[in-house]
Scaffold this motif. Structure first.
Motif, PDB file in Angstrom:
ATOM      1  N   GLY A 266      41.642  42.328  31.917  1.00 32.55           N
ATOM      2  CA  GLY A 266      42.119  42.187  33.281  1.00 32.55           C
ATOM      3  C   GLY A 266      41.067  42.325  34.347  1.00 32.55           C
ATOM      4  N   CYS A 267      39.801  42.575  33.946  1.00 23.86           N
ATOM      5  CA  CYS A 267      38.783  42.821  34.981  1.00 23.86           C
ATOM      6  C   CYS A 267      38.491  41.583  35.819  1.00 23.86           C
ATOM      7  CB  CYS A 267      37.499  43.372  34.360  1.00 23.86           C
ATOM      8  SG  CYS A 267      36.611  42.235  33.272  1.00 23.86           S
ATOM      9  N   MET A 268      38.712  40.385  35.252  1.00 23.01           N
ATOM     10  CA  MET A 268      38.454  39.173  36.034  1.00 23.01           C
ATOM     11  C   MET A 268      39.504  38.957  37.133  1.00 23.01           C
ATOM     12  SD  MET A 268      35.612  37.814  35.192  1.00 23.01           S
ATOM     13  CE  MET A 268      35.687  36.125  35.779  1.00 23.01           C
ATOM     14  N   GLU A 269      40.590  39.711  37.064  1.00 19.09           N
ATOM     15  CA  GLU A 269      41.608  39.610  38.106  1.00 19.09           C
ATOM     16  C   GLU A 269      41.271  40.463  39.334  1.00 19.09           C
ATOM     17  OE1 GLU A 269      45.390  40.491  36.346  1.00 19.09           O
ATOM     18  OE2 GLU A 269      45.028  39.135  34.650  1.00 19.09           O
ATOM     19  N   ILE A 270      40.260  41.309  39.223  1.00 20.80           N
ATOM     20  CA  ILE A 270      39.809  42.074  40.387  1.00 20.80           C
ATOM     21  C   ILE A 270      39.212  41.093  41.390  1.00 20.80           C
ATOM     22  CG2 ILE A 270      38.278  43.890  41.227  1.00 20.80           C
ATOM     23  CD1 ILE A 270      38.260  45.062  38.406  1.00 20.80           C
ATOM     24  N   PRO A 271      39.647  41.112  42.636  1.00 19.47           N
ATOM     25  CA  PRO A 271      39.146  40.135  43.613  1.00 19.47           C
ATOM     26  C   PRO A 271      37.638  40.246  43.819  1.00 19.47           C
ATOM     27  CG  PRO A 271      41.090  41.280  44.457  1.00 19.47           C
ATOM     28  CD  PRO A 271      40.670  42.001  43.216  1.00 19.47           C
ATOM     29  N   ALA A 272      37.000  39.093  44.015  1.00 21.47           N
ATOM     30  CA  ALA A 272      35.573  39.095  44.326  1.00 21.47           C
ATOM     31  C   ALA A 272      35.342  39.885  45.606  1.00 21.47           C
ATOM     32  CB  ALA A 272      35.071  37.671  44.481  1.00 21.47           C
TER      33      ALA A 272
ATOM     34  N   HIS B 222      31.651  38.100  40.584  1.00 19.43           N
ATOM     35  CA  HIS B 222      32.133  37.439  39.375  1.00 19.43           C
ATOM     36  C   HIS B 222      31.093  36.474  38.809  1.00 19.43           C
ATOM     37  CE1 HIS B 222      36.555  38.163  40.651  1.00 19.43           C
ATOM     38  NE2 HIS B 222      36.216  39.011  39.691  1.00 19.43           N
ATOM     39  N   VAL B 223      31.083  36.365  37.501  1.00 19.76           N
ATOM     40  CA  VAL B 223      30.289  35.351  36.811  1.00 19.76           C
ATOM     41  C   VAL B 223      31.263  34.392  36.146  1.00 19.76           C
ATOM     42  CG1 VAL B 223      28.549  34.912  35.047  1.00 19.76           C
ATOM     43  CG2 VAL B 223      28.461  37.013  36.363  1.00 19.76           C
TER      44      VAL B 223
ATOM     45  N   GLU C 232      23.373  41.989  47.689  1.00 22.40           N
ATOM     46  CA  GLU C 232      23.384  43.442  47.836  1.00 22.40           C
ATOM     47  C   GLU C 232      23.691  44.053  46.475  1.00 22.40           C
ATOM     48  OE1 GLU C 232      26.857  44.985  49.934  1.00 22.40           O
ATOM     49  OE2 GLU C 232      27.817  43.026  49.728  1.00 22.40           O
ATOM     50  N   PRO C 233      23.411  45.333  46.263  1.00 25.08           N
ATOM     51  CA  PRO C 233      23.745  45.948  44.970  1.00 25.08           C
ATOM     52  C   PRO C 233      25.220  45.743  44.636  1.00 25.08           C
ATOM     53  CG  PRO C 233      22.340  47.389  46.245  1.00 25.08           C
ATOM     54  CD  PRO C 233      22.721  46.257  47.167  1.00 25.08           C
ATOM     55  N   SER C 234      25.484  45.181  43.455  1.00 27.12           N
ATOM     56  CA  SER C 234      26.845  44.760  43.106  1.00 27.12           C
ATOM     57  C   SER C 234      27.192  45.125  41.674  1.00 27.12           C
ATOM     58  CB  SER C 234      26.976  43.241  43.285  1.00 27.12           C
ATOM     59  OG  SER C 234      26.672  42.845  44.597  1.00 27.12           O
ATOM     60  N   ILE C 235      28.497  45.073  41.396  1.00 24.98           N
ATOM     61  CA  ILE C 235      29.022  45.272  40.044  1.00 24.98           C
ATOM     62  C   ILE C 235      29.286  43.899  39.448  1.00 24.98           C
ATOM     63  CG2 ILE C 235      30.810  46.337  38.649  1.00 24.98           C
ATOM     64  CD1 ILE C 235      29.198  48.366  40.313  1.00 24.98           C
ATOM     65  N   LEU C 236      28.600  43.564  38.369  1.00 26.99           N
ATOM     66  CA  LEU C 236      28.767  42.254  37.742  1.00 26.99           C
ATOM     67  C   LEU C 236      29.972  42.284  36.813  1.00 26.99           C
ATOM     68  CD1 LEU C 236      26.965  39.770  38.108  1.00 26.99           C
ATOM     69  CD2 LEU C 236      25.992  40.260  35.871  1.00 26.99           C
ATOM     70  N   VAL C 237      30.940  41.376  37.060  1.00 24.65           N
ATOM     71  CA  VAL C 237      32.176  41.323  36.289  1.00 24.65           C
ATOM     72  C   VAL C 237      32.299  39.932  35.674  1.00 24.65           C
ATOM     73  CG1 VAL C 237      34.694  41.488  36.375  1.00 24.65           C
ATOM     74  CG2 VAL C 237      33.295  43.026  37.757  1.00 24.65           C
ATOM     75  N   ALA C 238      32.532  39.872  34.363  1.00 20.04           N
ATOM     76  CA  ALA C 238      32.585  38.581  33.676  1.00 20.04           C
ATOM     77  C   ALA C 238      33.536  38.644  32.497  1.00 20.04           C
ATOM     78  CB  ALA C 238      31.186  38.196  33.190  1.00 20.04           C
ATOM     79  N   GLU C 239      33.989  37.463  32.053  1.00 15.36           N
ATOM     80  CA  GLU C 239      34.750  37.422  30.796  1.00 15.36           C
ATOM     81  C   GLU C 239      33.851  37.898  29.673  1.00 15.36           C
ATOM     82  OE1 GLU C 239      36.462  33.657  29.979  1.00 15.36           O
ATOM     83  OE2 GLU C 239      37.740  33.650  31.757  1.00 15.36           O
TER      84      GLU C 239
ATOM     85  N   THR D 189      24.146  46.896  39.464  1.00  9.81           N
ATOM     86  CA  THR D 189      24.153  48.336  39.182  1.00  9.81           C
ATOM     87  C   THR D 189      25.099  48.722  38.060  1.00  9.81           C
ATOM     88  OG1 THR D 189      25.782  48.654  40.951  1.00  9.81           O
ATOM     89  CG2 THR D 189      23.456  48.897  41.529  1.00  9.81           C
ATOM     90  N   ALA D 190      25.947  47.772  37.601  1.00 10.52           N
ATOM     91  CA  ALA D 190      26.832  48.038  36.457  1.00 10.52           C
ATOM     92  C   ALA D 190      27.350  46.711  35.929  1.00 10.52           C
ATOM     93  CB  ALA D 190      27.999  48.946  36.854  1.00 10.52           C
ATOM     94  N   LEU D 191      27.753  46.710  34.660  1.00  9.76           N
ATOM     95  CA  LEU D 191      28.339  45.535  34.015  1.00  9.76           C
ATOM     96  C   LEU D 191      29.738  45.871  33.523  1.00  9.76           C
ATOM     97  CD1 LEU D 191      25.391  44.290  31.734  1.00  9.76           C
ATOM     98  CD2 LEU D 191      26.023  43.450  33.991  1.00  9.76           C
ATOM     99  N   VAL D 192      30.665  44.932  33.737  1.00  5.80           N
ATOM    100  CA  VAL D 192      32.019  45.070  33.207  1.00  5.80           C
ATOM    101  C   VAL D 192      32.415  43.718  32.621  1.00  5.80           C
ATOM    102  CG1 VAL D 192      34.434  45.617  33.708  1.00  5.80           C
ATOM    103  CG2 VAL D 192      32.614  46.743  35.009  1.00  5.80           C
ATOM    104  N   THR D 193      32.854  43.705  31.366  1.00  6.43           N
ATOM    105  CA  THR D 193      33.292  42.451  30.755  1.00  6.43           C
ATOM    106  C   THR D 193      34.671  42.599  30.124  1.00  6.43           C
ATOM    107  OG1 THR D 193      32.293  42.921  28.583  1.00  6.43           O
ATOM    108  CG2 THR D 193      30.909  41.820  30.214  1.00  6.43           C
ATOM    109  N   GLU D 194      35.388  41.467  30.074  1.00  5.42           N
ATOM    110  CA  GLU D 194      36.704  41.464  29.431  1.00  5.42           C
ATOM    111  C   GLU D 194      36.577  41.495  27.921  1.00  5.42           C
ATOM    112  OE1 GLU D 194      40.162  39.548  32.163  1.00  5.42           O
ATOM    113  OE2 GLU D 194      39.093  38.154  30.862  1.00  5.42           O
ATOM    114  N   ARG D 195      35.537  40.852  27.414  1.00  4.98           N
ATOM    115  CA  ARG D 195      35.367  40.728  25.968  1.00  4.98           C
ATOM    116  C   ARG D 195      34.258  41.647  25.473  1.00  4.98           C
ATOM    117  NH1 ARG D 195      35.228  34.099  25.780  1.00  4.98           N
ATOM    118  NH2 ARG D 195      37.304  33.754  26.684  1.00  4.98           N
TER     119      ARG D 195
END
Length: 563
Positions: free
Chosen positions: A214-220, A28-29, A161-168, A184-190
């Motif tokens: 809802g992606c920020m609700e995914i547990p770290a 999470h960011v 480690e290689p991770s999926i970056l998730v942020a608002e 290795t990938a980006l996911v944002t709510e906005r």
């Protein structure tokens, strides 16, 4: 209403903007400054408001210099948006608002937060491209406050480690320095398909999904699979199956990356793939890719930090640096100043417009200042003569045939090819008449989508509207392309839609003759087009145009192509 944002017990979805599959733990960011640090700082114990303002000035300069340093190390879109953020950090209006708050007795932190909130409200109410800068303002606020209270600047944590970056949401300063080996990938709510995050992710070549509510609700630390083609973010997938999908995606991307051109369909229809560039270095870098030239040279990005208009000779020098790498028989399409709205230039743009996205920007700047356009065209013509590079010139924000004709007359008088950008729906609807007075058209899908759908590109709740796969947007593109076919004149696409390999097949099927994009996207697009016949491209166009919504359009073309 059908939107791309949906979810199930184990998955959610948003707008896919960069294809590819990635899997890994969620990182999470949350880039907020520590409340404890703010509490300890209090009002800073400054002698008076002037001393507090001096501390703000020091912090703002430090933040601006950080942006500028990152811009110097970046290229293309990343450099552009970081340079714009540096200018915003130095903004005199923002400083005046902070000073006023300090004079009223507020402490430095509250003064900065209040000033930024004031501008956030203004920009949000303006809508359009100005609203897109809200993310940048919030980033500047956090960085200035962090500097004031003595904390490290907020931003993306370094993954172990290689991770999926998730942020608002992600600011340009967050995304520009990402290491694709670790993120290795980006996911944002906005954000939407043309947000800063999407543009920079495409430049980095990592899978990206935006507008995923809802992606920020995914547990770290949770294991997820991100599919940048379907827009699905899946939790609870079998690790072995996920690994196989990632490996297949990697193999396909490597296969695409090995494509070397020239571009054509499988049955031999030649297609021009071009690069979008911002300056000499980005043009030189793009010139080493398998491109047939430059389809969009954004001249305004050379002058964002200039207070005074450069002379004709200075402009000729700048433009020559861009044209020179293409003097080998390739050509360069130069766009005249697209200043205004989110790209203010001190010597060109007007201040105090109520809605600058719909105001005096692009070609409209020349209405009250014709010399500005004349001097730029003189500089372009001089650079073309000096380098010997075939040079086409186009104007942005053209709304009427009369505007197109006046512009073309000036360009033709200097011995250059003249065209206009199709960003305003009126230009698309009158494309056949536009082509009676100009030599070519270039569709800017970012603005065309925004204006056609009356939807701010950064409004998360409207991300399903700011999608170039929208039926209305595709119809406007098809109208413009058909006009080009009938007139026997080129019609290209230079917006972000051109970088989508899936959509590229449909665009070629509509009659588009060239696609211009970030240089990093050229090989995947060229490889995809080389796998299909023109007849298949026409079928893809028909499938996309007949779909009821963007997700259905994507699915129909994917099925047709066997993806």
């Amino acid at each position: 209403m059908t939107t791309p944002a949906s979810s199930s017990a184990n998955s959610l979805s948003g707008t896919p903007v960069v294809p590819g599959v990635a899997a890994g733990p969620v990182l999470h960011v949350r880039g907020e400054v520590s409340p404890d640090a703010i509490a300890r700082f209090g009002d800073g114990d400054f002698a008076d408001a002037e001393a507090a303002l001096a501390a703000y000035d020091e912090a703002a300069v430090a933040v601006a210099e950080t942006f500028s340093a990152k811009a110097a190390d970046a290229q293309g879109a990343a450099a552009e948006v970081l340079t714009a953020s540096a200018g915003l950090a130095r903004d005199k209006g923002l400083r005046s608002a902070v000073a006023k708050n300090l004079q009223s007795g507020q402490g430095p932190v509250k003064a900065v937060q209040g000033a930024v909130e004031q501008f956030v409200t203004i920009f949000t109410n303006m809508g359009g491209l100005m609203a897109e800068r809200v993310t940048d303002l919030r980033d500047i606020e956090r960085r200035v406050v962090a500097h004031l209270v003595g904390e490290p600047p907020p931003g993306v944590p370094t993954p172990s480690e290689p991770s999926i970056l998730v942020a608002e949401d992600l600011a340009p300063s967050d995304t520009s320095g990402l290491d694709p080996a670790l993120v290795t990938a980006l996911v944002t709510e906005r954000g939407g398909a043309t947000s800063h995050t999407a543009i920079i992710a495409r430049q980095l070549g990592i899978p990206c999904v935006v507008g995923a509510a809802g992606c920020m609700e995914i547990p770290a630390g949770a294991f997820v699979v991100v599919d940048g083609e379907t827009g699905v973010v899946e939790q609870g997938a079998d690790p072995d199956e996920a690994s196989a999908r990632v490996e297949e995606s990697r193999r396909l991307r490597e296969e695409l990356a090995s494509w070397n051109g020239p571009a054509s369909t499988s049955d031999g229809l030649p297609i021009k793939l071009l690069a979008n560039v911002a300056d000499g270095p980005s043009a030189a870098s793009a010139g080493t890719e398998p491109v047939q030239g430059v389809g969009l040279f954004r001249t305004e990005l050379c002058f964002l930090n200039r207070k005074d208009e450069p002379s004709v000779e200075e402009q000729a020098d700048i433009y020559s640096d861009v044209l020179s790498p293409y003097s080998d028989g390739r050509y360069v399409v130069v766009r005249t100043l697209d200043a205004g709205s989110d790209k203010p230039i001190a010597f060109a743009t007007q201040e105090g417009e109520e809605n600058p996205a719909l105001g005096v920007r692009g070609l409209r700047l020349s209405f009250g200042n014709p010399g500005l356009m004349d001097r730029q065209l003189d500089g372009i013509a001089a650079a073309a003569e000096r380098t010997g590079t075939e040079t086409w010139v186009m104007a942005p924000m053209v709304a009427t045939v009369a505007e197109a004709a006046d512009f073309a007359e000036k360009v033709h008088a200097r011995g250059l090819k003249a065209g206009v950008m199709v960003e305003i729906p009126s230009a698309a609807l009158l494309a056949h008449r536009m082509l009676e007075v100009v030599d070519f058209l270039s569709i800017g899908t970012n603005d065309l989508t925004q204006y056609a759908m009356a939807a701010d590109r950064m409004a998360t709740d409207l991300a399903h509207l700011t999608d170039p796969w929208q039926p209305a947007v595709l119809q406007l593109i098809a109208i413009t392309a058909h006009a080009g076919v009938e007139a026997g004149k080129p019609v290209g696409v230079c917006g972000e839609a051109a970088a989508d390999p899936l959509l590229a097949t449909a665009l070629i099927g509509m009659g588009i003759s060239s696609l211009s994009m970030a240089a990093r996207a050229v090989r995947p697009v060229g490889a995809q087009l080389g796998k299909v016949s023109f007849e298949t491209c026409e079928a893809a166009a028909e499938a996309a145009l007949g779909a009821p919504d963007p997700m259905a359009a994507r699915a129909a073309v994917r099925e047709l192509l066997g993806h």
